[in-house]
Design a protein around this motif. Structure first.
Motif, PDB file in Angstrom:
ATOM      1  N   VAL A  68       1.038  -1.234   0.053  1.00  0.00           N
ATOM      2  CA  VAL A  68      -0.105  -0.056   0.031  1.00  0.00           C
ATOM      3  C   VAL A  68       0.838   1.276  -0.079  1.00  0.00           C
ATOM      4  O   VAL A  68       0.623   2.111  -0.734  1.00  0.00           O
ATOM      5  CB  VAL A  68      -0.951  -0.019   1.145  1.00  0.00           C
ATOM      6  N   THR A  69       2.060   1.281   0.736  1.00  0.00           N
ATOM      7  CA  THR A  69       2.904   2.557   0.687  1.00  0.00           C
ATOM      8  C   THR A  69       3.358   2.686  -0.695  1.00  0.00           C
ATOM      9  O   THR A  69       3.209   3.921  -1.052  1.00  0.00           O
ATOM     10  CB  THR A  69       4.086   2.310   1.793  1.00  0.00           C
ATOM     11  N   VAL A  70       3.938   1.667  -1.358  1.00  0.00           N
ATOM     12  CA  VAL A  70       4.140   1.902  -2.595  1.00  0.00           C
ATOM     13  C   VAL A  70       3.168   2.461  -3.690  1.00  0.00           C
ATOM     14  O   VAL A  70       3.573   3.342  -4.475  1.00  0.00           O
ATOM     15  CB  VAL A  70       4.870   0.683  -3.285  1.00  0.00           C
ATOM     16  N   LEU A  71       1.909   1.869  -3.498  1.00  0.00           N
ATOM     17  CA  LEU A  71       0.892   2.289  -4.277  1.00  0.00           C
ATOM     18  C   LEU A  71       0.550   3.928  -4.051  1.00  0.00           C
ATOM     19  O   LEU A  71       0.226   4.377  -5.123  1.00  0.00           O
ATOM     20  CB  LEU A  71      -0.252   1.367  -4.034  1.00  0.00           C
ATOM     21  N   VAL A  72       0.604   4.109  -2.528  1.00  0.00           N
ATOM     22  CA  VAL A  72       0.164   5.587  -2.385  1.00  0.00           C
ATOM     23  C   VAL A  72       1.163   6.364  -2.713  1.00  0.00           C
ATOM     24  O   VAL A  72       1.037   7.287  -3.566  1.00  0.00           O
ATOM     25  CB  VAL A  72       0.123   5.702  -1.106  1.00  0.00           C
ATOM     26  N   ALA A 130       0.649   5.286   7.261  1.00  0.00           N
ATOM     27  CA  ALA A 130       1.806   5.550   6.197  1.00  0.00           C
ATOM     28  C   ALA A 130       2.963   5.853   7.172  1.00  0.00           C
ATOM     29  O   ALA A 130       3.014   6.487   8.173  1.00  0.00           O
ATOM     30  CB  ALA A 130       1.465   6.693   5.210  1.00  0.00           C
ATOM     31  N   PRO A 131       4.172   5.425   6.760  1.00  0.00           N
ATOM     32  CA  PRO A 131       5.421   5.946   7.803  1.00  0.00           C
ATOM     33  C   PRO A 131       5.703   7.179   7.645  1.00  0.00           C
ATOM     34  O   PRO A 131       5.734   7.845   6.575  1.00  0.00           O
ATOM     35  CB  PRO A 131       6.476   4.661   6.813  1.00  0.00           C
ATOM     36  N   ALA A 132       5.917   7.890   8.734  1.00  0.00           N
ATOM     37  CA  ALA A 132       6.438   8.993   8.871  1.00  0.00           C
ATOM     38  C   ALA A 132       7.551   9.587   8.236  1.00  0.00           C
ATOM     39  O   ALA A 132       8.517   8.992   8.441  1.00  0.00           O
ATOM     40  CB  ALA A 132       6.363   9.423  10.399  1.00  0.00           C
ATOM     41  N   GLY A 133       7.343  10.446   7.442  1.00  0.00           N
ATOM     42  CA  GLY A 133       8.547  11.043   6.628  1.00  0.00           C
ATOM     43  C   GLY A 133       8.954  10.300   5.509  1.00  0.00           C
ATOM     44  O   GLY A 133      10.052  10.394   4.942  1.00  0.00           O
ATOM     45  N   GLY A 134       8.060   9.118   5.269  1.00  0.00           N
ATOM     46  CA  GLY A 134       8.406   8.354   4.270  1.00  0.00           C
ATOM     47  C   GLY A 134       8.292   8.382   2.902  1.00  0.00           C
ATOM     48  O   GLY A 134       8.025   9.906   2.637  1.00  0.00           O
TER      49      GLY A 134
END
Length: 251
Positions: A68-72, A130-134
């Motif tokens: 999901v992080t990559v998709l976002v 989502a990872p902070a600052g990622g």
């Protein structure tokens, strides 16, 4: 270049294969979201569509949140690309302000990629953070920088600091001073307040359309949006005082 240096620069066959497989997984996940909706996303469903096992997919994405992080991040980057392209091509239509062109690029991408736009701004996935600052944050800031530049292009920091806004409380002013520290210069609080208001207006109109709340306007939605963005930009600029005589213009 020596053979050793060449081998260091050139990705290995395993790295290239991994990059291709990762791209295929991301593309399959995007297709799954477009067809079934964001909340139907699962690693098992994506793996099945690629003829993979879930265990095989874990070699690329250890869990759903990583995917999901990559998709976002990719959706933000693609949206930012659409906005940037719209701004860059605005030179072909000098009668259209660059901010308005960028806003229209934002709207076109949103109504063309509804499910991916909802991935960014729709109901959040349960248990995902989502990872902070990622990468998602960095991609979002890139797009913010584009709009910030186009809204305030040509104004000095002194003008932006003197923008006509309601009096800000000390607490809000202190908070706004921290919101945009990533740029070459931090926006003065009055300009930050103006920018957030403009962003909310633009984004709100797009969200209303994407979620079908302005369908009664029919085929005229793009014209209504264009008119609203022109009025919005004029209102923002009207709130920024004229540059004093003899003051050098912003670079």
């Amino acid at each position: 270049m020596s053979a050793e240096e060449y081998e260091t620069v050139l990705p290995s066959l395993r790295q290239r294969r991994r990059a291709v497989a990762t791209q295929e997984i991301v593309a399959a996940a995007e297709s799954h979201i477009a067809e079934h909706g964001l909340h139907a996303l699962s690693l098992r469903a994506v793996a099945r569509s690629l003829g993979m096992t879930v265990q095989g997919l874990y070699h690329y994405f250890p869990n759903r949140d990583a995917l999901v992080t990559v998709l976002v991040a990719k959706a933000y980057e693609d949206l930012a690309d659409a906005v940037t392209e719209a701004v860059d091509t605005a030179a072909d239509e000098p009668a259209v302000p660059r901010f308005v062109a960028g806003a229209e690029g934002y709207r076109r991408w949103a109504v063309t990629h509804v499910e991916r736009f909802q991935l960014l701004y729709g109901a959040p996935l349960r248990h995902y953070e989502a990872p902070a600052g990622g990468p998602t944050t960095q991609a979002m800031l890139r797009m913010s920088d584009v709009f910030q530049r186009e809204v305030f292009e040509g104004f000095t920091m002194a003008q932006l600091a003197a923008a006509d806004t309601p009096v800000l409380s000390p607490a809000l002013q202190a908070h706004l001073e921290l919101l945009f520290p990533h740029g070459p210069e931090t926006l003065p609080p009055p300009a930050t307040a103006l920018f957030l208001s403009a962003w909310g207006h633009m984004h709100g109109m797009v969200v209303l359309e994407v979620f079908g709340h302005t369908s009664f306007i029919g085929e005229h939605q793009s014209e209504v949006f264009h008119t609203a963005m022109r009025a919005l930009l004029e209102d923002v600029h009207r709130r920024i005082p004229a540059q004093p005589v003899g003051t050098p213009a912003a670079p």
